[in-house]
Write an enzyme that holds these catalytic residues in place. Structure first.
Site, PDB file in Angstrom:
ATOM      1  N   CYS A  72       0.849  -1.178   0.000  1.00  5.45           N
ATOM      2  CA  CYS A  72       0.000   0.000   0.000  1.00  5.45           C
ATOM      3  C   CYS A  72       0.896   1.243   0.000  1.00  5.45           C
ATOM      4  O   CYS A  72       1.951   1.252   0.641  1.00  5.45           O
ATOM      5  CB  CYS A  72      -0.906   0.008   1.228  1.00  5.45           C
ATOM      6  SG  CYS A  72      -2.231  -1.222   1.161  1.00  5.45           S
ATOM      7  N   HIS A 137      -5.790  -1.722  -2.064  1.00  6.04           N
ATOM      8  CA  HIS A 137      -5.538  -2.974  -1.353  1.00  6.04           C
ATOM      9  C   HIS A 137      -6.665  -3.986  -1.553  1.00  6.04           C
ATOM     10  O   HIS A 137      -6.427  -5.198  -1.558  1.00  6.04           O
ATOM     11  CB  HIS A 137      -5.367  -2.681   0.138  1.00  6.04           C
ATOM     12  CG  HIS A 137      -4.972  -3.872   0.958  1.00  6.04           C
ATOM     13  ND1 HIS A 137      -3.660  -4.290   1.076  1.00  6.04           N
ATOM     14  CD2 HIS A 137      -5.721  -4.746   1.691  1.00  6.04           C
ATOM     15  CE1 HIS A 137      -3.609  -5.356   1.860  1.00  6.04           C
ATOM     16  NE2 HIS A 137      -4.841  -5.658   2.253  1.00  6.04           N
ATOM     17  N   HIS A 188      -2.352  -7.867  -0.931  1.00  5.66           N
ATOM     18  CA  HIS A 188      -2.448  -6.769  -1.901  1.00  5.66           C
ATOM     19  C   HIS A 188      -2.273  -7.320  -3.321  1.00  5.66           C
ATOM     20  O   HIS A 188      -1.391  -8.149  -3.555  1.00  5.66           O
ATOM     21  CB  HIS A 188      -1.364  -5.735  -1.605  1.00  5.66           C
ATOM     22  CG  HIS A 188      -1.561  -4.436  -2.304  1.00  5.66           C
ATOM     23  ND1 HIS A 188      -1.974  -3.291  -1.656  1.00  5.66           N
ATOM     24  CD2 HIS A 188      -1.391  -4.080  -3.598  1.00  5.66           C
ATOM     25  CE1 HIS A 188      -2.045  -2.298  -2.526  1.00  5.66           C
ATOM     26  NE2 HIS A 188      -1.692  -2.755  -3.713  1.00  5.66           N
ATOM     27  N   HIS A 190      -0.885  -8.183  -6.546  1.00  7.67           N
ATOM     28  CA  HIS A 190       0.464  -8.027  -7.080  1.00  7.67           C
ATOM     29  C   HIS A 190       0.903  -9.334  -7.732  1.00  7.67           C
ATOM     30  O   HIS A 190       0.297 -10.388  -7.553  1.00  7.67           O
ATOM     31  CB  HIS A 190       1.456  -7.667  -5.968  1.00  7.67           C
ATOM     32  CG  HIS A 190       1.767  -8.812  -5.046  1.00  7.67           C
ATOM     33  ND1 HIS A 190       0.872  -9.291  -4.114  1.00  7.67           N
ATOM     34  CD2 HIS A 190       2.885  -9.592  -4.910  1.00  7.67           C
ATOM     35  CE1 HIS A 190       1.403 -10.305  -3.454  1.00  7.67           C
ATOM     36  NE2 HIS A 190       2.624 -10.511  -3.912  1.00  7.67           N
ATOM     37  N   GLN A 192       4.815 -11.227  -9.509  1.00  9.31           N
ATOM     38  CA  GLN A 192       6.262 -11.237  -9.384  1.00  9.31           C
ATOM     39  C   GLN A 192       6.904 -11.539 -10.737  1.00  9.31           C
ATOM     40  O   GLN A 192       6.240 -12.021 -11.658  1.00  9.31           O
ATOM     41  CB  GLN A 192       6.710 -12.285  -8.356  1.00  9.31           C
ATOM     42  CG  GLN A 192       6.178 -12.049  -6.965  1.00  9.31           C
ATOM     43  CD  GLN A 192       6.694 -13.067  -5.972  1.00  9.31           C
ATOM     44  OE1 GLN A 192       7.892 -13.125  -5.685  1.00  9.31           O
ATOM     45  NE2 GLN A 192       5.797 -13.883  -5.435  1.00  9.31           N
TER      46      GLN A 192
END
Length: 361
Positions: A72, A137, A188, A190, A192
């Site tokens: 966040c 979020h 959250h 996301h 990679q």
């Protein structure tokens, strides 16, 4: 898409991707010590697989409360100092691969080159990045507007191109883990990116199968003619593979042979943003509950074999029914012999049938 680079207080890079120019990054106030990763790759002498050893990752953040989320923006624990962002990418604080990792001896202690059973070892050089899809979020990739999904696609492509140029990197893997059942450590939204110093075992098997033929073109043609297509457009087709391993598994493949995300043209990226979001919404509508999943972009290796592997997404879930999980037990974990209780044709029909229940809009 406008790219802005900055540095976090421990020297790691952060990159912002914005629709408009003019971002002036806020300095990171945390005063973190420099990152000192210890990443080591050992080669299994029985299978030839690479196994990465990273003891420092045991200290990584694990499911913090929302007010301490490091993704966040602008908070005291945040990896993103700015008060808001659209798409942000930064070097992982707890990387599996990092160019800063120190050298290691060429063999495991007591092993000598040429002796049967010797275990080779090498530096886990490379790079690991975190891709934040939104500063909200409570959002998810499936709930983002198509324009933001398209921005994420551009960020993936940009990072793929840049990481592929790092000396020693052999393959770049873009992926998202979602859901506690999958093992996520942050809620959250996301993903990679891993820049590996080796070609991954799954890709090596694909290269062996593709030798001397257009393997991916043949598979795509067969699936497009069969009963397992979930959705299709001018440039992409989503289908459940005939030999699906997982109870929910969908592949998304471009009609044109391209090696990676960076090679996609504007039309392919535009359609991908629409179809990918649609696919995620279909998955969430299966059980009227957000689906835990892994969504991984398989890209061609850098160098030898690059012309043999076609970019494609493999999305799968461990959920086999409401409240039930497929565990990788003896056969899968011990022998890599997969058993799937859900016929792929039935899974495809279910995914096609949930459009009105939540995939549209």
């Amino acid at each position: 898409m406008h790219r802005t680079r900055a540095r976090l207080s421990d020297g790691r890079e952060i990159v912002y991707y914005d629709a408009a120019p003019g971002r002036v990054p806020v300095p990171d106030p945390r005063g973190l010590p420099p990152v000192e990763p210890v990443c080591e790759v050992r080669r299994d002498p029985l299978t030839g697989d690479h196994v990465t050893i990273t003891a420092h990752r045991n200290a990584r953040t694990f499911l913090p409360p929302a007010d301490q989320c490091p993704l966040c923006p602008g908070g005291p624990a945040s990896e993103v100092p700015d008060a808001s962002y659209e798409v942000a990418v930064f070097e992982n604080r707890f990387p599996s691969f990092d160019v800063r990792t120190p050298p290691v001896p060429p063999f495991v202690d007591g092993m000598v080159d040429g002796v049967p059973g010797g275990v080779a070892r090498a530096r886990g050089s490379g790079r690991c990045e975190v891709v934040c899809f939104t500063d909200d979020h409570a959002a998810s990739m499936a709930l983002l507007p198509v324009s933001r999904v398209r921005a994420v696609v551009d960020a993936w492509a940009d990072r793929t191109e840049e990481l592929s140029a790092i000396p020693g990197v052999r393959q770049v893997f873009v992926f998202e883990n979602r859901g506690v059942e999958i093992g996520v450590t942050l809620h959250h939204p996301h993903g990679q990116i891993y820049a590996y110093p080796f070609v991954t075992p799954r890709t090596e098997r694909m290269l062996a199968m593709a030798a001397g033929r257009d393997l991916f073109g043949g598979v795509l043609a067969a699936e497009r003619a069969g009963p397992r297509v979930v959705a299709a457009g001018e440039h992409w087709t989503a289908y459940v593979p005939a030999a699906a391993r997982w109870p929910v598994e969908v592949h998304l493949m471009p009609h044109r042979h391209v090696p990676d995300l960076a090679a996609l043209d504007e039309g392919e990226r535009d359609e991908l943003a629409v179809l990918y979001r649609d696919l995620l919404r279909r998955c969430d509508a299966l059980y009227d509950d957000p689906l835990p999943y892994v969504a991984g972009w398989h890209q061609a290796p850098i160098g030898e074999g690059r012309d043999l592997v076609r970019l494609h997404l493999e999305l799968f879930s461990v959920r086999r029914a409401p409240g039930k999980i497929k565990y990788l037990a003896g056969s899968e974990s011990g022998m890599a012999a997969w058993i799937n209780d859900v016929p792929p044709e039935a899974a495809a029909a279910r995914l096609r049938g949930v459009t009105a229940g939540g995939a549209s809009g």
